[in-house]
Structures are given as structure tokens and as C-alpha cells.
Design a protein around this motif. Structure first.
Motif, mmCIF file in Angstrom:
data_model
loop_
_atom_site.group_PDB
_atom_site.id
_atom_site.type_symbol
_atom_site.label_atom_id
_atom_site.label_comp_id
_atom_site.label_asym_id
_atom_site.label_seq_id
_atom_site.Cartn_x
_atom_site.Cartn_y
_atom_site.Cartn_z
ATOM 1 N N PHE A 67 35.515 45.643 45.591
ATOM 2 C CA PHE A 67 36.361 46.800 45.265
ATOM 3 C C PHE A 67 35.510 48.058 45.098
ATOM 4 C CE2 PHE A 67 38.498 49.323 41.864
ATOM 5 C CZ PHE A 67 39.643 49.681 42.563
ATOM 6 N N VAL A 68 34.417 47.938 44.357
ATOM 7 C CA VAL A 68 33.531 49.092 44.141
ATOM 8 C C VAL A 68 32.882 49.524 45.458
ATOM 9 C CG1 VAL A 68 31.385 49.831 43.014
ATOM 10 C CG2 VAL A 68 33.151 48.656 41.685
ATOM 11 N N GLU A 69 32.375 48.572 46.220
ATOM 12 C CA GLU A 69 31.744 48.912 47.502
ATOM 13 C C GLU A 69 32.713 49.629 48.443
ATOM 14 O OE1 GLU A 69 30.280 45.185 48.974
ATOM 15 O OE2 GLU A 69 28.406 45.354 47.852
ATOM 16 N N THR A 70 33.966 49.249 48.391
ATOM 17 C CA THR A 70 34.981 49.826 49.284
ATOM 18 C C THR A 70 35.438 51.212 48.847
ATOM 19 O OG1 THR A 70 35.766 47.595 49.807
ATOM 20 C CG2 THR A 70 37.260 49.423 50.313
ATOM 21 N N HIS A 71 35.561 51.431 47.539
ATOM 22 C CA HIS A 71 36.234 52.643 47.055
ATOM 23 C C HIS A 71 35.369 53.617 46.254
ATOM 24 C CE1 HIS A 71 40.041 50.972 48.366
ATOM 25 N NE2 HIS A 71 39.744 49.850 47.742
ATOM 26 N N ASP A 72 34.165 53.261 45.916
ATOM 27 C CA ASP A 72 33.360 54.093 45.019
ATOM 28 C C ASP A 72 32.749 55.295 45.728
ATOM 29 O OD1 ASP A 72 32.109 54.791 42.587
ATOM 30 O OD2 ASP A 72 30.256 53.816 43.241
ATOM 31 N N GLN A 73 32.972 56.455 45.148
ATOM 32 C CA GLN A 73 32.355 57.722 45.542
ATOM 33 C C GLN A 73 32.259 58.574 44.276
ATOM 34 O OE1 GLN A 73 31.181 58.671 48.632
ATOM 35 N NE2 GLN A 73 31.678 56.606 49.331
ATOM 36 N N PRO A 74 31.381 59.582 44.260
ATOM 37 C CA PRO A 74 31.187 60.369 43.035
ATOM 38 C C PRO A 74 32.455 61.013 42.466
ATOM 39 C CG PRO A 74 29.420 60.801 44.557
ATOM 40 C CD PRO A 74 30.414 59.951 45.294
ATOM 41 N N HIS A 75 33.413 61.398 43.303
ATOM 42 C CA HIS A 75 34.600 62.092 42.794
ATOM 43 C C HIS A 75 35.853 61.228 42.893
ATOM 44 C CE1 HIS A 75 32.238 65.653 42.255
ATOM 45 N NE2 HIS A 75 31.810 65.577 43.493
ATOM 46 N N LEU A 124 30.773 47.655 35.899
ATOM 47 C CA LEU A 124 31.590 48.852 36.116
ATOM 48 C C LEU A 124 31.000 50.083 35.435
ATOM 49 C CD1 LEU A 124 35.156 47.309 35.719
ATOM 50 C CD2 LEU A 124 34.106 48.160 37.837
ATOM 51 N N CYS A 125 30.216 49.884 34.396
ATOM 52 C CA CYS A 125 29.606 50.995 33.654
ATOM 53 C C CYS A 125 28.166 51.266 34.071
ATOM 54 C CB CYS A 125 29.630 50.690 32.160
ATOM 55 S SG CYS A 125 31.282 50.603 31.501
ATOM 56 N N ASP A 130 29.354 55.183 40.999
ATOM 57 C CA ASP A 130 29.261 56.648 40.972
ATOM 58 C C ASP A 130 30.530 57.316 40.454
ATOM 59 O OD1 ASP A 130 26.660 56.709 42.062
ATOM 60 O OD2 ASP A 130 27.486 56.447 44.075
ATOM 61 N N GLY A 131 31.682 56.720 40.704
ATOM 62 C CA GLY A 131 32.951 57.316 40.294
ATOM 63 C C GLY A 131 33.271 57.020 38.846
ATOM 64 N N ASP A 132 34.418 57.508 38.423
ATOM 65 C CA ASP A 132 34.910 57.212 37.089
ATOM 66 C C ASP A 132 35.670 55.891 37.134
ATOM 67 O OD1 ASP A 132 33.875 59.565 36.139
ATOM 68 O OD2 ASP A 132 35.775 60.647 36.171
ATOM 69 N N VAL A 133 35.693 55.190 36.005
ATOM 70 C CA VAL A 133 36.364 53.901 35.911
ATOM 71 C C VAL A 133 37.319 53.918 34.722
ATOM 72 C CG1 VAL A 133 36.082 51.419 35.560
ATOM 73 C CG2 VAL A 133 34.389 52.689 36.915
ATOM 74 N N MET A 152 30.547 54.039 25.434
ATOM 75 C CA MET A 152 29.829 55.288 25.245
ATOM 76 C C MET A 152 29.509 55.990 26.564
ATOM 77 S SD MET A 152 29.861 55.155 22.046
ATOM 78 C CE MET A 152 28.794 56.445 21.483
ATOM 79 N N ARG A 153 29.696 55.308 27.689
ATOM 80 C CA ARG A 153 29.369 55.885 28.987
ATOM 81 C C ARG A 153 30.395 56.944 29.366
ATOM 82 N NH1 ARG A 153 25.256 54.303 32.453
ATOM 83 N NH2 ARG A 153 26.728 54.961 34.002
ATOM 84 N N ALA A 154 29.959 58.019 29.924
ATOM 85 C CA ALA A 154 30.838 59.129 30.274
ATOM 86 C C ALA A 154 31.817 58.774 31.383
ATOM 87 C CB ALA A 154 30.004 60.337 30.693
ATOM 88 N N ASN A 155 31.470 57.825 32.259
ATOM 89 C CA ASN A 155 32.333 57.544 33.402
ATOM 90 C C ASN A 155 33.273 56.361 33.159
ATOM 91 O OD1 ASN A 155 30.360 55.487 33.519
ATOM 92 N ND2 ASN A 155 30.631 55.271 35.720
ATOM 93 N N PHE A 156 33.363 55.843 31.935
ATOM 94 C CA PHE A 156 34.165 54.653 31.674
ATOM 95 C C PHE A 156 35.147 54.895 30.544
ATOM 96 C CE2 PHE A 156 35.098 50.566 29.754
ATOM 97 C CZ PHE A 156 35.358 49.784 30.864
ATOM 98 N N SER A 157 36.422 54.524 30.775
ATOM 99 C CA SER A 157 37.440 54.573 29.732
ATOM 100 C C SER A 157 38.179 53.253 29.745
ATOM 101 C CB SER A 157 38.445 55.703 29.989
ATOM 102 O OG SER A 157 37.813 56.945 29.912
ATOM 103 N N SER A 158 38.752 52.899 28.620
ATOM 104 C CA SER A 158 39.477 51.638 28.523
ATOM 105 C C SER A 158 40.766 51.847 27.759
ATOM 106 C CB SER A 158 38.609 50.595 27.813
ATOM 107 O OG SER A 158 39.260 49.370 27.756
ATOM 108 N N ILE A 159 41.809 51.157 28.221
ATOM 109 C CA ILE A 159 43.102 51.165 27.535
ATOM 110 C C ILE A 159 43.432 49.720 27.206
ATOM 111 C CG2 ILE A 159 45.573 51.614 27.756
ATOM 112 C CD1 ILE A 159 44.889 53.870 29.669
ATOM 113 N N VAL A 160 43.841 49.485 25.983
ATOM 114 C CA VAL A 160 44.206 48.125 25.598
ATOM 115 C C VAL A 160 45.702 47.955 25.740
ATOM 116 C CG1 VAL A 160 42.228 47.848 24.089
ATOM 117 C CG2 VAL A 160 44.351 48.751 23.159
#
Length: 167
Positions: A67-75, A124-125, A130-133, A152-160
Motif C-alpha cells: 500500500f505504501v509503495e503504491t500510494h506514498d508521495q510527500p503530499h 507507518l511512522c 513520505d506522506g501523512d498517515v 509524536m511524529r508530525a506525519n502520523f495521526s490516530s483515531i480510536v
């Protein structure tokens, strides 16, 4: 700061257990959610079912890496959604994903049939992404993420999720 106001691309990975293993019977709910992401928001959406044909941890590693290899880009934004059971091992600091409250009842063993979410989250973190997760965990114990420092990583958020229990 420095993040785009609009993402160049948004991709969604919806993870569930096969219908035979899925104690919550989430198939219809995941199908509806996939439809909303695709049709209403025009997000690229993949639905993947986990099973016991091979070790679930290896499946998860392979699925998420692809999934990451297919869709990951900085923006880009990568959304990973999981629905199913989970259990939290407080002393070991692990959130384990599984299809049933009783792993052996679903055909797995207490160790081979579970997925260590923190291992997936670590990838993922990592600097490999490169993108946000955005991770959405619709499961019990999802808020017990305090054992992992990835929040604590800027590019990672989580929802429970709605099934959340706190230990």
C-alpha cells in the motif's frame, strides 16, 4: 508547518478479517465505508481481508508495505482503517489485532494468529513513509497507544473507534 492545505492524492486501506473469521461481521459496514471513500470523496480505496492461510503478521506487513509503495508521495495522505477485535498486553506494551475474542476459536493460536499493531505503526511512522498517515482503529483498546511513541511524529495521526475500552 510546511504541509499542503490540500493533498495531491488520498489513498485508503480498509482492513478486516475474512467473513468466516470476523466475529463482528463487519463485511457490510466495510463495503459501505469503501463506497463512501470512493464515490463521495474520490479516494483510491482498497479493501483487504486478513485470514489464517499464512501468518496474519506477515500478511499485514506485506499488505501495508505494498500500500505504501503504491500510494506514498510527500503530499499524499494514507488512511489505514482496521475493524475487528484487539487485545492490549499492558506489561508487554502491545496492541494485538485478532478476528475473535478467543483466537483459538477462530482457528489461530494465541501467538500465530495475532497482529502486533505497534509493529505496523512503527513502519507507518518511519522515515520510509513520505506522506501523512491517518490510522483509524475501530476496535477495543485502541486508546492504549501510550506504550508507543509514534504519536509524536508530525506525519502520523490516530483515531480510536467506537468499541474502545481502556485498561
Amino acid at each position: 508547518m510546511g504541509r499542503p492545505r490540500v493533498y495531491a492524492n488520498v489513498a485508503v486501506l480498509l482492513l478486516k478479517w475474512t467473513d468466516e473469521l470476523d466475529e463482528f461481521k463487519t463485511g457490510e459496514e466495510v463495503k459501505e465505508l469503501a463506497h463512501v471513500f470512493r464515490e463521495r470523496f474520490h479516494f483510491e480505496t482498497d479493501v483487504v481481508e486478513l485470514n489464517y492461510q499464512s501468518k496474519p503478521q506477515r500478511q499485514m506487513d506485506r499488505i501495508v508495505t505494498t500500500f505504501v509503495e503504491t500510494h506514498d508521495q510527500p503530499h499524499n495522505l494514507l488512511i489505514v482503517y482496521y475493524t475487528g477485535h484487539a487485545t492490549h498486553y499492558k506489561n508487554a506494551g502491545r496492541l494485538e489485532l485478532l478476528p475473535s475474542a478467543e483466537p483459538s476459536a477462530a482457528g489461530g493460536s494465541p501467538t500465530s494468529g495475532q497482529i502486533n499493531w505497534y509493529k505496523t505503526e512503527d513502519f507507518l511512522c518511519s522515515d520510509e513513509v513520505d506522506g501523512d498517515v491517518l490510522a483509524i482503529l475501530d476496535t477495543e483498546y485502541a486508546s492504549n497507544g501510550d506504550g508507543n511513541q509514534n504519536m509524536m511524529r508530525a506525519n502520523f495521526s490516530s483515531i480510536v473507534g467506537a468499541l474502545d475500552e481502556v485498561t
